[in-house]
Structure formats: C-alpha cells, structure tokens
Design an enzyme around this catalytic site. Structure first.
Site, short mmCIF file in Angstrom:
data_model
loop_
_atom_site.label_atom_id
_atom_site.label_comp_id
_atom_site.label_asym_id
_atom_site.label_seq_id
_atom_site.Cartn_x
_atom_site.Cartn_y
_atom_site.Cartn_z
N LYS A 32 -1.00 1.00 18.70
CA LYS A 32 -0.56 0.11 19.79
C LYS A 32 -0.18 0.92 21.03
O LYS A 32 -0.58 0.59 22.15
CB LYS A 32 0.62 -0.74 19.30
CG LYS A 32 0.29 -1.63 18.11
CD LYS A 32 1.47 -2.47 17.68
CE LYS A 32 2.58 -1.67 17.06
NZ LYS A 32 2.21 -1.02 15.80
N GLU A 249 -4.36 4.67 -18.46
CA GLU A 249 -5.28 4.68 -17.32
C GLU A 249 -6.68 4.21 -17.71
O GLU A 249 -7.35 3.52 -16.94
CB GLU A 249 -5.34 6.07 -16.68
CG GLU A 249 -4.00 6.57 -16.15
CD GLU A 249 -3.32 5.60 -15.20
OE1 GLU A 249 -4.02 4.86 -14.50
OE2 GLU A 249 -2.07 5.60 -15.16
N ASP A 324 3.27 -2.04 -12.86
CA ASP A 324 2.15 -2.97 -13.08
C ASP A 324 2.67 -4.38 -13.31
O ASP A 324 2.14 -5.36 -12.77
CB ASP A 324 1.33 -2.52 -14.30
CG ASP A 324 0.75 -1.13 -14.12
OD1 ASP A 324 0.41 -0.78 -12.98
OD2 ASP A 324 0.62 -0.41 -15.13
#
Length: 435
Positions: A32, A249, A324
């Site tokens: 910005k 994983e 999670d």
C-alpha cells in the site's frame, strides 16, 4: 490519480472534480505504501508523508496543530499528495472506548475531517491513506467527499507474484535452472513483503554456504523457512517419536490425495520446523479463491488424517494433532455460522461481531440466535468434524500399503518431494490394477 495530477484541465473542461481522498486497504505487506509513493513518482508532484501515530501526542492539541501545519504546507505546494500511513492509529471510530474516547486522538481526527472537506476548499491536494483495519475507521472518514475512493490491495496472483519476484531478483545471482515462474507457483498466498523476504533469505543462505549463486534447493529452503519457520535439525527425538511423526504426516498426505483436496501435496517432511514436529506442504494448482462445501469437507478430512494415523498405528493419540483439531473445528464452525452450508440450520449466518472496537472486535460476539439454536450449532459442528474423521479413517485403512511405503522413505530420507510422492501413489495404483 496520476491523470488527475498530470492533466487537471482535461477533467475541469468536462466538470469533473479532483477526488479528495483515496483509502488503500489490504493485508500487511501487500504494497500500500509503495503504491502511494509510485503514484506520486509517476505524477511528478510533491509527496508529503506522515504516519498516523506521529499526530498523537500526550499533550492535547498537538496532533491537531500538526494536521493544520501539514495541510498548510500541502496547499502551498499543490497539486500534491498527502499520504497518511496506518491511518487507523488516529482515525478509529469515536466514542468506542469505555468511559469516552482519547481527547487528543479525537481532536486530531476532527481536524483531519475539517481539512479534507470543511469550509475551505482544498484544491489540488489529494489525501491518500493506508490501513489494514478498515473495519475500525470512523464512518465520517469514509463518507463521500473524504475517503470516498477505497481501493482494495489484495494478495498478488501467480503472474503478479512473478513480476514482484523479478523486481527483488535484480541484484541477485541465480543458477541457470532457476525459474521465477516456478517460485511464484510455490508461493501462493504470499504478499509482496513475503516474496521479498524469500529472496533475501535465499541470498543469506547462499552466502552462509559460501556459494556463488542461488539454487533451486536454496529457494525451496527459503520458502519453507518463511512459511513454517527455520529447520531445527539439532532437536533430539527418539525413534518412536520419529515413527509417529512419519505416520502422522503420511496420514495427512494420503488422506488429502485420495479425498480429492484441490491443493497438491508438494512436500512431506519429518524435520522439525518452528513449532511443528513435521509438516505436509500442499500448494494450490491455481489462485482460485472460491471454495465449495465439498472443498471444505475434503480439507477437514486431510486435517484429521494425522490424528487418525496415530490412533490406528499406535493405538493412541498425541498432542501433535492439537492444531489440526483446532483448524478443523474452526472450519466446521465457519461452514455453519458464516457460510450457511448446513441444510438443517438453513441458509443464514449466526452471530456477528459487535460494533464496538474497544479491545478488538474478535473478543465479543453479538448472539442473534437462541440457546436452542446454539445447541444445534454445537451438535452440527461436532458431527461435521466426526464425519471428517470417519472419512479420513476409511481412506487411511484403504490405502495403508501406500502409507507404509511413504513412512519407510521418510524414516530413511526425512523428506519426500512432490515427484517422489506421486511416483509412490501411481506405482501402487498400477500394481492394484494389474492384480
């Protein structure tokens, strides 16, 4: 803005008035301030820059005096641009605090309002401002005649990320096989400041390794460092912890792959980074930001794939799945309360933030539903998360052979890249078809 400042007569001839204020809104790091400077540079006009916090002092009246001084200098230099960075520091909604507002801040805001659209005309002075909190600004700032032009500076898409990377890559030596379009594809969701940080981290890593050029491997490491945190290779973990992390994983990756998650699995690792013991990196194929109800179902199943893997393999769950669970619950909550995606509760939203900005909006919520509906919402959220976990469990059990193969590679090499993951999944698919 540039056209107005360069050729004001062209607009005067057709009765068009120069805009008073332009508010640049967007997340931190999207550029910005850089955009405001670029407008002034392109137009070739004087540029007056101040931060919102520079106006506010302990002594009442100092801020208002500084505003008068700033606009007085700007009028003499017109046409020009006055840029106020982080305007929310001084432009917050008046009367939002407990026991009245801060007199100095409110007097400063009142002076800005008067200077922008008061009795005296401000010809040739364009006020640009930037904020990442437009929701807390006073309504008087946003009315026509003041900051009536509001420009949303969104996160860059893939092509824009590539152009930003080219700017920051000008003084950096790259290996011959490095392609910035590939880096742009791997950095979905990054703001301009993040992209600058990635290339800077890559340059630092290159210097530390006494190399002469930035390679693809170093760029991957830099991206992961910015996204997740630095690798903690010195952390000592037991073989059992390593095995649990590998299954966790692998569970995320396999469940996500077969659940039909839109984003592709790009890397699986059991190397500790930041606060994570391991991670599964998924990156979107495109920059499409519209998500469907089915996309959310798939995402929740992938989030809970790690917890399901722990429960099936070691017969217990660990604290590794806490984040999670949190994200899955938040997503289910948003589906019900924000997006109206539950058939029983109907197409409507539940709850809204209070209009008060004291202590932040997120700390309070105005409940526009009954206790009976609140009970239904809780039940629905719990059912959505439970259904996602059941789906993840079914997919994990169905593809256990692939999970075991991925875990074996992870325990041996610690990381699996996208190509190797796809090769494992594709090979086992072919074996199933042949048998």
């Amino acid at each position: 803005m540039v056209l107005f400042l360069k050729s004001p007569k062209k607009f005067d001839d057709v009765g068009a008035k120069i805009p008073k204020g332009v508010l640049l809104m967007g997340r931190p790091g999207t550029g910005k301030t850089l955009l405001a400077r670029a407008v002034a540079g392109e137009a070739g006009v004087p540029f007056f820059h101040m931060s919102g916090s520079e106006f506010v002092e302990m002594f009442v009246g100092v801020g208002a005096s500084r505003v008068r001084d700033l606009f007085g200098r700007a009028k003499k230099a017109a046409p020009c641009i006055v840029f106020i960075d982080e305007i929310d520091a001084v432009g917050r909604q008046r009367g939002a605090g407990v026991g009245g507002g801060h007199d100095e801040r409110e007097q400063t805001l009142n002076q800005i309002l008067v200077e922008m659209d008061g009795f005296e005309k401000n010809n040739g002075v364009i006020v640009m401002a930037a904020t990442n909190r437009p929701d807390v600004l006073d309504p008087a700032l946003l009315r026509p005649g003041r900051f009536d032009r509001q420009v949303m500076i969104d996160l860059p898409d893939r092509k824009e990320r590539e152009e930003i990377l080219k700017i920051h890559a000008k003084n950096k030596p790259f290996a011959d096989d490095v392609k910035l379009e590939v880096v742009a594809q791997r950095t979905s969701g990054f703001a301009g400041a993040d992209l600058e940080n990635v290339l800077n981290e890559a340059a630092i890593l290159t210097a530390r390794e006494n190399a002469t050029s930035i390679t693809n491997e170093i760029l991957r490491e830099a991206i992961e460092k910015v996204m997740i945190g630095p690798a903690r290779r010195s952390r000592v973990i037991t073989d059992e912890e390593k095995r649990v992390t590998a299954y966790h994983e692998a569970g995320h990756a396999i469940v996500g792959h077969y659940a039909g998650v839109r984003d592709e699995v790009h890397k699986i690792s059991i190397i500790s980074r930041g606060r994570a013991a391991g991670y599964t990196m998924k990156l979107p194929i495109d920059d499409n930001r519209m998500e469907s109800k089915q996309d959310f179902y798939n995402d929740m199943a992938m989030m809970l794939g790690g917890r399901v893997a722990e429960a099936i393999v070691i017969g217990d769950v660990t604290t590794g799945a806490s984040d999670d669970l949190k994200r899955a619950t938040e997503l289910a909550n948003a589906m019900v309360k924000r997006y109206g995606m539950d058939d029983d509760l109907g197409p409507r939203t539940y709850g809204k933030a209070t209009e008060q900005v004291f202590l932040g909006r997120d700390m309070q919520e105005h409940r526009d539903y009954s206790d009976k509906t609140a009970y239904k919402i809780d039940e629905t959220v719990q059912k959505l998360v439970a259904d996602a976990q059941d789906r993840a469990r079914a997919l994990f059990i169905q593809h256990r052979e692939e999970v075991d193969k991925i875990v074996k590679v992870l325990l041996d090499k610690e990381t699996i890249e996208k190509e190797e993951f796809e090769a494992i999944v594709t090979t086992l698919k072919k074996d199933v078809k042949q048998s």
